[in-house]
Design an enzyme around this catalytic site. Structure first.
Site, short mmCIF file in Angstrom:
data_model
loop_
_atom_site.label_atom_id
_atom_site.label_comp_id
_atom_site.label_asym_id
_atom_site.label_seq_id
_atom_site.Cartn_x
_atom_site.Cartn_y
_atom_site.Cartn_z
N HIS A 126 109.56 131.59 -10.48
CA HIS A 126 108.43 131.17 -9.67
C HIS A 126 107.11 131.50 -10.35
CE1 HIS A 126 110.44 130.76 -5.44
NE2 HIS A 126 110.33 129.61 -6.06
N CYS A 154 113.63 116.14 -16.32
CA CYS A 154 112.71 116.44 -15.23
C CYS A 154 112.70 117.93 -14.90
CB CYS A 154 113.04 115.63 -13.98
SG CYS A 154 114.68 115.96 -13.29
#
Length: 546
Positions: A183, A480
């Site tokens: 994160h 992606c």
């Protein structure tokens, strides 16, 4: 002295370091002296204040950062958490101790589940600290105050800390924990913040120490010489002077479309302004997570139309719902007792018994696509082989979607890429999951950060298999995952046969600039050298040494 980590972006910055303050100490386990009702009311108020603070943060940000903060706010108000806290208070715990133990228990439970839930578990320690700070009436541990700009050093940053960084004061970020897909790295990349994560040795980085932070090299130089600083800045200046406009291409004009990863319609304008040529990954989980029922076809159509209308005439690749036991949905009938949900009923497999939710989503996407001018394509997550590919592609076409592909996120999809591309219209590689499944290392587990690296030669070899299958079939192969936003790795990916790259919009300029420095022949040469490396570090040297 120079220490090595994993760079986020290509930036260079110098300045003094400041370390994050130590966390609040663990609350004492002494019995409460007040009534259970009094302590429960204190705990409930503190949880409400924590959720309110996080919601306020979320309102002032967008994209991935907003989604993470909203998820944190929802966790702070989870009814099962409050029930746990009350039961502990009834057993003579203070509000502070009950909050600490409840969050710790939930954290261990989610970590044991792996996958998406383990990602959310990493935020629970921050929630505990914030709530206990409210109970004690003390400031929430966070970014240190300073009248002068500084480089922040921390073990890792909570999402609320990362999105709240004052970029006028915080020049860069160094963390000992995390990896390229953590994160912290994702949110730092979204804020275009110069960062090096996964630095093993930060003990020498004391407050006030001058450092040179070089994200392109993934290095932190302590007490750099003037020559070190000048060399790094000259290199950065040369890169910035070459930032091109227009579509992604190589030096020989080979087109490499550069696309954006999006979750919300309100992210579209910024993505276009930063040069996105379309959308390579439109996540659809937002409509489904934390809901007590599946959204109707009409609700989905309205949501998808808002996004499609932002990209007339451009490619928009939609990933169907990536759900299952690791992303539990109240309305999805799966076995919540799976011992290892990361290897369980997730992605397309979650709909093996009942595919009505998937059918409704595909119908909604077809209706929304028909009403807009976007080039809408759809892909399924967590595909393992040709049989799963055929099932999805046939269903998508049956329900009105003409272009259907799949995501390659598990090694079997790479090994069977030729069979899969004999059926699917395209493949998009999800490097985050492909890396963790290839190396059997949870990408959220800091202790295994060295394995959470898409530069690993084993991962690169699997990508080569998919790229070769795409070249032989004449069908597109995209990436992606977060790897697409690494400018140096982007060159290697193209050399491995990847034909388009999708990333956080803030990474587009750096990737576009780097691609323009290489021909396809040169990219292939660099890729072959990276494949021969024994470690991720050796593979990176291929690019830094030319």
């Amino acid at each position: 002295m120079r220490v090595q980590g994993v760079g986020v972006g290509r930036g260079v910055v110098t300045g003094p370091v400041l370390r994050m303050p130590e966390p609040l100490p663990e609350p004492s386990d002494r019995p409460r002296s007040n009534t259970a009702a009094w302590e429960s009311s204190r705990a409930e108020a503190a949880l409400r204040e924590t959720a309110h603070d996080l919601s306020q943060h979320a309102e002032h940000t967008t994209g991935e950062a907003r989604a993470v903060l909203e998820a944190q706010a929802q966790m702070a108000q989870d009814p099962s958490l409050l029930t746990d806290v009350r039961s502990r208070i009834a057993a003579q715990k203070t509000a502070e101790r009950a909050i600490f133990e409840a969050f710790h228990t939930f954290q261990q439970m989610l970590l044991s589940m792996g996958g998406y839930m383990a990602e959310r578990a990493s935020d629970l320690g921050d929630l505990s600290q914030r709530t206990i700070a409210h109970l004690r009436g003390v400031p929430v541990p966070g970014i240190p105050d300073s009248d002068t700009p500084f480089i922040l050093v921390a073990h890792d940053l909570a999402p609320a800390d990362t999105v709240g960084l004052d970029l006028e004061r915080v020049l860069g970020l160094i963390t000992s924990g995390g990896g390229p897909t953590s994160h912290t790295a994702i949110l730092a990349r979204a804020k275009a913040l110069v960062a090096v994560v996964g630095v093993g040795d930060v003990d020498a980085l004391v407050d006030g120490a001058e450092v040179l932070l070089d994200a392109a090299e993934g290095t932190v130089t302590i007490d750099p010489t003037p020559e070190d600083v000048q060399t790094a800045r000259r290199r950065l200046g040369r890169r910035r002077s070459k930032v091109p406009v227009g579509p992604g291409t190589l030096a020989d004009d080979t087109p490499i479309p550069l696309l954006a990863n999006l979750t919300r319609a309100d992210e579209a304008q910024a993505a276009r302004e930063l040069g996105a040529e379309g959308v390579g990954l439109l996540r659809t989980e937002l409509l489904f997570l934390d809901a007590d029922r599946a959204p109707s076809i009409a609700e989905q159509v309205e949501h998808y139309q808002r996004i499609f209308e932002e990209f007339p005439g451009r490619r928009v690749i939609v990933r169907t719902l990536d759900a299952g036991a690791d992303k539990p949905l109240a309305f999805l009938p799966v076995d919540a007792a799976e011992p290892n949900p990361a290897l369980g009923m997730r992605g397309l497999r979650a709909f093996r018994g009942d595919d009505s939710i998937l059918r409704d989503q595909l119908r909604a996407l077809a209706i929304a696509a028909d009403s807009c001018r976007a080039d809408v394509r759809v892909m399924a997550p967590m595909i393992a082989d040709a049989a799963e590919t055929a099932r999805f592609v046939l269903l998508a076409r049956e329900l009105g979607l003409g272009t259907a592909g799949v995501m390659a996120e598990v090694p079997s999809a790479a090994l069977l890429a030729a069979q899969i591309l004999g059926i699917a219209d395209f493949v998009s590689i999800g490097t985050n999951d492909l890396t963790q499944y290839t190396l059997a290392a949870d990408r959220q587990l800091g202790a295994l950060a060295e394995y959470q690296d898409p530069w690993h030669p084993a991962v690169l070899r699997l990508i080569r298999m998919i790229g070769d299958a795409g070249g032989q079939s004449g069908k597109p192969v995209g990436v992606c995952g977060e790897a697409a936003g690494d400018p140096l790795l982007a060159v290697i990916l193209v050399g491995l046969g990847v034909t388009s790259l999708s990333m956080a919009p803030e990474a587009l300029a750096d990737v576009r600039t780097e691609l323009r420095q290489h021909t396809l022949e040169h990219a292939r040469l660099l890729a072959s050298r990276a494949l021969a490396a024994a470690t991720p570090a050796e593979a990176r040297l291929v690019m830094t040494e030319g």
